[in-house]
Design a protein around this motif. Structure first.
Motif, short mmCIF file in Angstrom:
data_model
loop_
_atom_site.label_atom_id
_atom_site.label_comp_id
_atom_site.label_asym_id
_atom_site.label_seq_id
_atom_site.Cartn_x
_atom_site.Cartn_y
_atom_site.Cartn_z
N ARG A 411 0.91 -1.05 -0.01
CA ARG A 411 0.05 0.12 -0.01
C ARG A 411 0.93 1.21 0.08
O ARG A 411 1.72 1.29 0.41
CB ARG A 411 -1.08 0.00 1.31
CG ARG A 411 -0.16 -0.05 2.56
CD ARG A 411 -0.92 -0.11 3.76
NE ARG A 411 -0.44 0.32 5.01
CZ ARG A 411 0.11 -0.69 5.45
NH1 ARG A 411 0.25 -2.00 5.17
NH2 ARG A 411 0.90 -0.36 6.95
N ASN A 412 0.04 2.44 -0.23
CA ASN A 412 0.60 3.80 -0.22
C ASN A 412 2.08 3.91 -1.15
O ASN A 412 3.21 4.00 -0.56
CB ASN A 412 1.11 3.93 1.34
CG ASN A 412 -0.43 4.18 2.09
OD1 ASN A 412 -1.29 4.20 1.41
ND2 ASN A 412 0.04 3.80 3.40
N THR A 439 -2.39 -1.29 -3.01
CA THR A 439 -3.42 -0.34 -2.53
C THR A 439 -3.00 1.00 -2.41
O THR A 439 -2.09 1.25 -1.98
CB THR A 439 -4.13 -1.00 -1.25
OG1 THR A 439 -4.40 -2.34 -1.57
CG2 THR A 439 -5.17 -0.21 -0.82
N ASP A 440 -3.85 2.00 -2.82
CA ASP A 440 -3.65 3.42 -2.50
C ASP A 440 -2.41 3.92 -3.37
O ASP A 440 -1.38 4.13 -2.50
CB ASP A 440 -3.56 3.61 -1.05
CG ASP A 440 -4.89 3.30 -0.31
OD1 ASP A 440 -5.84 3.66 -0.91
OD2 ASP A 440 -4.92 2.93 0.96
N PRO A 464 -6.51 -1.29 -5.77
CA PRO A 464 -7.83 -0.51 -5.07
C PRO A 464 -7.29 0.83 -4.66
O PRO A 464 -6.27 1.30 -4.45
CB PRO A 464 -7.82 -1.53 -3.68
CG PRO A 464 -7.40 -2.62 -3.99
CD PRO A 464 -6.41 -2.46 -4.75
N ASN A 465 -8.19 1.74 -5.04
CA ASN A 465 -8.04 3.25 -4.74
C ASN A 465 -6.97 3.69 -5.54
O ASN A 465 -6.21 4.51 -4.94
CB ASN A 465 -8.24 3.36 -3.33
CG ASN A 465 -8.26 5.01 -3.10
OD1 ASN A 465 -8.90 5.63 -3.76
ND2 ASN A 465 -7.69 5.34 -1.76
N ARG A 467 -5.45 6.25 -8.07
CA ARG A 467 -5.94 7.62 -8.67
C ARG A 467 -4.86 8.07 -9.62
O ARG A 467 -3.76 8.25 -9.21
CB ARG A 467 -5.73 8.73 -7.32
CG ARG A 467 -7.20 8.49 -6.22
CD ARG A 467 -6.88 9.12 -5.13
NE ARG A 467 -5.73 8.58 -4.26
CZ ARG A 467 -5.19 9.34 -3.26
NH1 ARG A 467 -5.43 10.63 -3.43
NH2 ARG A 467 -4.13 8.69 -2.79
N LEU A 496 -13.13 -2.46 -8.44
CA LEU A 496 -12.37 -1.51 -7.83
C LEU A 496 -12.60 0.07 -8.16
O LEU A 496 -13.31 0.04 -9.36
CB LEU A 496 -10.78 -2.02 -7.66
CG LEU A 496 -10.50 -3.44 -7.26
CD1 LEU A 496 -9.22 -3.55 -7.27
CD2 LEU A 496 -10.88 -3.72 -5.87
N THR A 497 -12.17 0.81 -7.56
CA THR A 497 -12.41 2.37 -8.01
C THR A 497 -11.05 2.56 -8.58
O THR A 497 -9.97 2.67 -7.87
CB THR A 497 -12.73 3.28 -6.92
OG1 THR A 497 -14.03 2.89 -6.24
CG2 THR A 497 -12.92 4.59 -7.41
N SER A 499 -9.50 6.10 -10.55
CA SER A 499 -9.81 7.32 -11.11
C SER A 499 -8.83 7.81 -11.96
O SER A 499 -7.49 7.90 -11.81
CB SER A 499 -9.94 8.35 -9.96
OG SER A 499 -10.03 9.57 -10.16
N ARG A 524 -13.74 6.71 -12.52
CA ARG A 524 -13.98 8.11 -12.38
C ARG A 524 -13.03 8.64 -13.45
O ARG A 524 -11.90 8.56 -13.23
CB ARG A 524 -13.24 8.49 -10.90
CG ARG A 524 -14.30 7.67 -9.80
CD ARG A 524 -15.42 8.37 -9.42
NE ARG A 524 -16.16 7.68 -8.16
CZ ARG A 524 -16.57 6.61 -8.22
NH1 ARG A 524 -17.10 5.99 -9.51
NH2 ARG A 524 -17.43 6.16 -7.08
#
Length: 632
Positions: A411-412, A439-440, A464-465, A467, A496-497, A499, A524
């Motif tokens: 993540r991150n 993730t992220d 996931p997530n 952007r 999953l989202t 964007s 998105r």
């Protein structure tokens, strides 16, 4: 006999010289004797002995030139002290040649002979030494490992200091281990070179910390710094092929279980495994995606360094380390030496690393320029920032990838203000950026330069997530057709989202700018500016779901703003898809039987007799459209 004539001493003629054995009458009051001039002088003002000169306890005795020199030598002053801190001087004036300094098990006892306490004081004061002070001949041909190791042992015995390596090439036949609180400094990145000898064991690093025994441990080295030199691992002779060397960990520089250490202005070249590596006590691939090994390294800096042509793995890398800064470094791979391998990266943040910043760096010619990852059977790197970096002529310019997304620990990761330049197929890889199983992830202000068949951002696994905010295509692409996409979210990403916002194509493109092959992914999409060259494809290629949000598609030359994947139709006009609400759509044919949309959606035809349709029934099907009139 005639009476004697009295003769007084003052009446005698002057003597032209006084012989040392001249007889002088000496009357002690009871007898008359003779004495020499030296005896009389010694009695009146005696000469100092060597012991008198060194102790300085008597101010009534005469000091000769020899005694003055002995006094100075005993206090370690003058040229002797200068030599102690590496300043060249005339060895004959010091009493002992520099090559014998500190030869008694790392102490100064043999240098100043009988100086006693003064030697102890000197030993404690000297914290700046050179190999030449420990017996190195300075011919830069002989093995210099022994004097370098002796110098480091001396510094360890006095609590630390600096080992300075004057200009030249120092050949070392064994691993050089640096103790805590020691700086190894050269005369300049291209002036001082430490090179692994042809016979150096394959498992030996050129430089490492003193406690690195390749075993699990929690004992740390602290405050080690390497600056202003080149370290050459010499894999071309030591290990001319990468095969057969899979069981060694030989790097140019390896820090293992350290704190507050740095590598600055260093050129690390030809490492068998890595050029520069910061790690824990051991590598850990035990099948757990959460476990960390003993002895995680902390608070290290790699700054203004150059890494070149590691044989088996990465230029600069971290493993199981935290709070690491890698700044203004360059990492090169010359594919003329041999073809780069699949696991070779310019700068890699690997298993178990955390709180790592990679800033202002450059990578050229690697399979992957900048990689954040974890092996499937190991803990992944987390909390990583890659900022203001450039990858040129690499397979994947940038990557975040882990093979165990189910663990939820990868993540991150942020890629900010980075540039992919002329991405080139390397080891089967080709994309400006590849993302999978993290993730992220934030991609911000990403620029792609160079025309090629490159996918700008390839999302091949769950992220996931994710952007993506700010992507600029400077030179376009040769990708064509609806099956491609500059930003391509592949099937398998899942529900999953993802964007994507603020994308600009400065030259025309022949494929969708954004392509969602994953049907269930929540989309998105906002503010896309592009000119297309194929009227058969849409600017955005996606299966529209009720949870999606799409707006601000400013395009010309495409067949429409959106190509609906599930319904095989182009949506043109000012498309606005609002999450959970109606769609405002348009297309070239009637929507009945082909367009899915929520209840209340509006659809306008753009060819023939223009008609307006409203979705009245069947909210999850492509039927239920009702014509409400003809547009004029």
């Amino acid at each position: 006999m005639a009476d004697p004539i009295p003769i007084r001493p003052k009446d005698l003629p002057p003597a032209p010289s006084v012989p040392a054995d001249a007889a002088i009458i000496l009357d002690n009051g009871s007898t008359v004797q003779r004495a020499t001039p030296g005896q009389i002088a010694d009695t009146a003002r005696p000469y100092a002995s060597k012991a008198d000169a060194e102790t300085g306890a008597d101010n009534a005795k005469v000091m000769t030139a020899l005694r003055v020199k002995q006094a100075l030598d005993s206090q370690a002053t003058g040229k002797a002290m200068a030599a102690a801190v590496g300043i060249p001087g005339d060895a004959s004036t010091m009493g002992t040649a520099p090559s014998t300094i500190f030869t008694d098990n790392g102490t100064a006892k043999e240098w100043f002979g009988e100086a006693g306490a003064a030697v102890v004081r000197l030993q404690q004061a000297v914290t700046w030494v050179t190999p030449q002070m420990f017996g190195y001949a300075g011919d830069f041909v002989a093995d210099s490992a022994t004097p370098i190791i002796a110098a480091l042992a001396f510094l360890a015995s006095v609590g630390g200091g600096k080992l300075f390596l004057p200009k030249g090439t120092y050949i070392v036949s064994t691993e050089i281990k640096i103790p805590s609180n020691v700086t190894v400094e050269g005369a300049g990145m291209l002036l001082t070179i430490i090179k692994g000898a042809d016979t150096m064991p394959l498992a030996d690093n050129v430089l490492t910390n003193s406690l690195n025994n390749r075993l699990s441990r929690t004992t740390y080295n602290d405050n080690i710094h390497i600056t202003d030199l080149t370290v050459d691992g010499n894999w071309q002779v030591r290990a001319p092929t990468s095969e057969g060397n899979t069981f060694n960990q030989a790097s140019c520089i390896k820090y293992s279980t350290v704190r507050n250490c740095s590598v600055k202005r260093v050129r690390a070249i030809n490492g068998i495994l890595h050029c520069i590596d910061i790690m824990a006590s051991v590598y850990l691939n035990d099948g757990s995606t959460t476990a960390q090994p003993d002895g995680i390294s902390y608070h290290c800096l790699i700054e203004d360094c150059i890494a070149e042509n590691s044989s088996r793995d990465d230029g600069i890398t971290t493993h199981n380390s935290g709070y690491i800064d890698i700044r203004r470094c360059q990492s090169y791979f010359d594919n003329a030496l041999y073809t780069v391998g699949t696991n070779q990266n310019g700068v890699e943040v690997d298993d178990g690393s955390f709180k790592v910043t990679v800033e202002g760096c450059y990578a050229y010619g690697w399979a992957k320029g900048f990689q954040v990852k974890g092996h499937e059977n190991a803990r992944p790197a987390i909390d990583v920032l890659v900022s203001n970096c450039v990858a040129e002529s690499c397979g994947y310019s940038f990557e975040a990838q882990h093979g165990a997304i189910g663990a939820g620990v990868a993540r991150n990761v942020t890629f900010r203000d980075c540039i992919s330049r002329n991405a080139t197929t390397r080891a089967g890889y080709l994309a400006a950026m590849h993302l999978s199983d993290y993730t992220d992830v934030l991609v911000e202000n990403f620029t792609i330069e160079g025309t090629s068949t490159v996918i700008a951002i390839r999302v091949s696994g769950p992220v996931p997530n994710l952007r993506i905010n700010g992507v600029t295509f400077k030179d376009g692409t040769t990708l064509t057709g609806s099956t491609e996409g500059l930003i391509h979210i592949f099937a398998g990403v899942g529900a999953l989202t993802v964007s994507v916002e603020n994308v600009v194509c400065e030259t025309p493109v022949g494929c969708p700018v954004v392509r969602y092959s994953s049907v269930s992914t929540i989309k998105r999409v906002k503010n896309i500016q592009a000119t297309g060259t194929d009227a058969a494809v849409g600017c955005v290629w996606a299966n529209i779901n009720a949870s999606d949000e799409i707006s601000g598609i400013l395009q010309t030359g495409f067949g429409g703003d959106i190509w609906s994947q599930g319904n095989s139709f182009l949506i043109g006009g000012n498309v606005s898809v609002s999450k959970g609400q109606r769609f405002d759509l348009s297309g070239t044919a009637a929507p009945e039987g082909s367009v899915n949309a929520p209840l209340g959606s509006i659809y306008r035809t753009t060819s023939g007799t223009a008609k307006l349709y409203i979705k009245a029934t069947a909210p999850t099907a492509n039927t239920g459209w009702v014509a409400v009139g003809t547009q004029t």
